[in-house]
Design a protein around this motif. Structure first.
Motif, short mmCIF file in Angstrom:
data_model
loop_
_atom_site.label_atom_id
_atom_site.label_comp_id
_atom_site.label_asym_id
_atom_site.label_seq_id
_atom_site.Cartn_x
_atom_site.Cartn_y
_atom_site.Cartn_z
N PHE A 124 30.59 41.19 29.46
CA PHE A 124 30.80 40.99 30.90
C PHE A 124 29.53 41.32 31.66
CE2 PHE A 124 35.24 41.49 29.60
CZ PHE A 124 35.82 40.44 30.30
N PHE A 125 29.20 40.46 32.61
CA PHE A 125 28.18 40.79 33.59
C PHE A 125 28.75 41.84 34.54
CE2 PHE A 125 26.32 39.79 37.82
CZ PHE A 125 25.04 40.21 37.55
N ASP A 126 27.89 42.58 35.25
CA ASP A 126 28.40 43.74 36.01
C ASP A 126 29.45 43.39 37.07
OD1 ASP A 126 26.38 42.66 37.56
OD2 ASP A 126 25.36 44.53 37.97
N THR A 127 29.22 42.31 37.86
CA THR A 127 30.22 42.00 38.89
C THR A 127 31.50 41.44 38.25
OG1 THR A 127 29.50 39.71 39.26
CG2 THR A 127 28.45 41.40 40.62
N THR A 128 31.33 40.77 37.12
CA THR A 128 32.48 40.19 36.43
C THR A 128 33.35 41.33 35.88
OG1 THR A 128 30.87 38.52 35.77
CG2 THR A 128 33.06 38.31 34.86
N ARG A 129 32.69 42.31 35.29
CA ARG A 129 33.39 43.51 34.81
C ARG A 129 34.11 44.18 35.98
NH1 ARG A 129 32.33 46.34 30.37
NH2 ARG A 129 30.43 45.15 30.09
N ALA A 130 33.42 44.28 37.13
CA ALA A 130 34.01 44.93 38.30
C ALA A 130 35.26 44.18 38.76
CB ALA A 130 32.99 45.02 39.43
N HIS A 131 35.22 42.85 38.75
CA HIS A 131 36.39 42.10 39.22
C HIS A 131 37.55 42.15 38.23
CE1 HIS A 131 35.45 40.69 43.17
NE2 HIS A 131 34.20 40.51 42.79
N VAL A 132 37.27 42.32 36.96
CA VAL A 132 38.35 42.56 35.99
C VAL A 132 39.02 43.89 36.34
CG1 VAL A 132 38.86 43.09 33.58
CG2 VAL A 132 37.31 41.19 34.14
N ILE A 133 38.20 44.92 36.58
CA ILE A 133 38.74 46.25 36.87
C ILE A 133 39.47 46.25 38.20
CG2 ILE A 133 38.08 48.66 37.35
CD1 ILE A 133 35.77 48.26 35.28
N LEU A 134 38.91 45.57 39.22
CA LEU A 134 39.55 45.51 40.54
C LEU A 134 40.92 44.81 40.46
CD1 LEU A 134 36.45 44.68 42.79
CD2 LEU A 134 37.86 46.76 42.93
N SER A 135 41.09 43.88 39.50
CA SER A 135 42.38 43.20 39.36
C SER A 135 43.40 44.11 38.67
CB SER A 135 42.21 41.91 38.54
OG SER A 135 42.07 42.23 37.17
N GLY A 136 42.96 45.27 38.17
CA GLY A 136 43.85 46.21 37.50
C GLY A 136 43.73 46.15 35.98
N ALA A 137 43.07 45.10 35.45
CA ALA A 137 42.95 44.92 34.00
C ALA A 137 41.75 45.70 33.47
CB ALA A 137 42.82 43.44 33.68
N ARG A 138 41.54 45.63 32.16
CA ARG A 138 40.42 46.32 31.54
C ARG A 138 39.56 45.33 30.74
NH1 ARG A 138 40.90 49.24 34.94
NH2 ARG A 138 41.64 51.38 34.99
#
Ligand code: PLP
Length: 462
Positions: A124-138
């Motif tokens: 994951f790129f950093d913002t992509t990782r962040a949006h996964v986490i922001l959606s509640g997923a890991r």
């Protein structure tokens, strides 16, 4: 040196003067910036390699397109021109313009991910990782092992580890995997390409378990160049046809157009099947967050420049020159014995700061140490792609240890010359010679909860 610089397939029509501060002035500026290079002013950087994103030089055709931009709120002709180009190149049924890559992530990830779910990626790129986490997923990274060994020269170090991917799917349960994301090229692993074979295999596996596959396509054109160069069966296939096949393996794509599409702002979100129930939901989210779906947060002139850039980005002469710049800089580092993620990838040189500062531990951020030194040495602005960028575990709050500690010299497209590349190499050589005199790294004195590297304050450890 065995490598010859590939001459620019263009000449310069507009110039932007640069200013060079003295060494003493730079020491003051970086201390005032709390040792975070994102806090520096652009005008205080002599060579700005912070990112290749949105820092591209547009062509005369793109600037002419800016004047032709249609600013109608709905149904602008620039929108239809962009749709036509996007569908022609990617072969997708539905394409949504958005203002940049992370907007595409914000619009679509919550439709596929939620608490308790996982998303798997080569990396994951950093913002992509962040949006996964922001959606509640890991997020879970499954990049091939050789990606983690910067000195190991192998083609396609950006690939997904297929066996590991299947293991994770079985362990978490396929019903809990909301999305597979293939990042091409693999930014965080050093702009390393993904092979066509790997894309094909990932898509077969994702289909087998009924998981949608998303292509994170910021550097699709550079990836296509590597496939043509290094995957023998594609050596006579056109870049455009390679791109078409790459995208045929995805169900959707998110794209920052600020990279290979050679514009300063823009993004796209694609769904292959125009009849997918996702399309209406994407339009609804887009209208709420980004703007009406025929502009998605972009001005008409932006869409016009983007439509033209889609074709300029896949021009084979341009790509040869573009990757040639990386190869030239990398060859100069080879001569000096400076380690980097090798072979060099698509959008920059990722210098192995852990190899340059073996005595500085990950939690003192060796990548950031080298970034600060490059600024002090020659006014070059770069960014850390290592533990400093990775941040803390979202569940425990503990500092994570990254697989690498890179300082990334991201090269903007059509901007810098061979002489600038030589300044970069010379600065790295000078720092390597005095690396042993730099004993300690940095500590973080303030940080926000997510994407901290953009904003954190640091201080040297005495
Ligand atoms: C840049 C980038 C993004 C995010 O795009 P922005 O335009 O910066 O919002 C996502 N994924 C990858 C691989 C990128 O390089």
């Amino acid at each position: 040196m065995a490598i010859k610089y590939v001459p620019e397939p263009f000449r310069i029509k507009v110039v932007e003067p640069l200013r060079m501060l003295t060494h003493e002035e730079r020491e003051v500026k970086i201390a005032e910036a709390k040792y975070n290079l994102f806090n520096l002013k652009g005008e205080d950087c002599y060579i700005d390699l912070l990112t290749d994103s949105g820092t591209n030089a547009m062509s005369q055709e793109q600037w002419a397109g800016v004047m032709r931009g249609d600013e109608a709120y709905a149904g602008a002709s620039s929108y239809f021109k962009l749709m036509e180009a996007g569908k022609d190149i990617f072969g997708f049924g539905f394409i949504q313009p958005v203002h940049q890559g992370r907007a595409a992530e914000k619009v679509v990830f919550p439709l596929l991910l939620s608490e308790g779910k996982f998303a798997i990626s080569n990396m994951f790129f950093d913002t992509t990782r962040a949006h996964v986490i922001l959606s509640g997923a890991r997020p879970i990274d499954c990049v091939v092992a050789e990606a983690k060994d910067p000195s190991k020269r192998a083609p396609f170090k950006g690939n997904m580890d297929i066996a590991k991917m299947e293991e994770v799917i079985k362990e978490k349960g396929p019903e809990n995997i909301g999305l597979v994301v293939m990042t091409i090229t693999n930014n965080s692993a050093g702009g390393q390409p993904v092979s066509m074979k790997n894309l094909r295999e990932v898509s077969v596996l994702a289909k087998k378990y009924g998981i949608p596959m998303c292509i994170d396509a910021a550097r699709y054109a550079e990836n296509a160049h590597f496939i043509k160069r290094d995957e023998p069966e594609y050596k006579d296939v056109s870049i455009k046809d390679i791109v078409r096949e790459m995208f045929s393996y995805g169900d959707l794509f998110t794209m920052s157009a600020k990279k290979d599409t050679i514009v300063n702002m823009g993004g796209l979100l694609g769904v292959k099947d125009a009849d997918s129930p996702l399309v209406l939901k994407i339009k609804a989210n887009c209208i709420s967050y980004e703007g009406f779906f025929t502009y998605g947060g972009l001005a008409g002139r932006d869409m016009e420049a983007l439509a033209i850039g889609l074709y300029e980005g896949i021009d084979e002469n341009y790509l040869r020159y573009r990757i040639g710049q990386m190869e030239y800089l990398a060859a100069r580092l080879d001569d000096a014995g400076i380690a980097y993620q090798s072979p060099v990838g698509g959008h920059g040189v990722f210098v192995d700061a852990a190899a340059m500062f073996p005595h500085i531990p990950y939690n003192e951020y060796p990548g950031q140490v080298l970034c600060v030194e490059l600024y002090k040495e020659a006014g070059i602005r770069t960014c850390d792609i290592g533990s400093y960028m990775l941040g803390n575990d979202p569940d425990t709050g503990e500092q994570l240890k990254a697989d690498f500690e890179f300082s990334r010299l991201a090269i903007p497209r059509r901007v810098y010359t061979q002489a600038h590349l030589d300044i970069m190499a010379d600065a790295l050589i000078a720092i390597k010679e005095r690396a042993h005199t730099i004993k300690r790294g940095y500590k973080i004195t303030w940080e926000p909860p997510i994407l901290r590297h953009f904003q954190a304050s640091l201080a040297p450890i005495e």
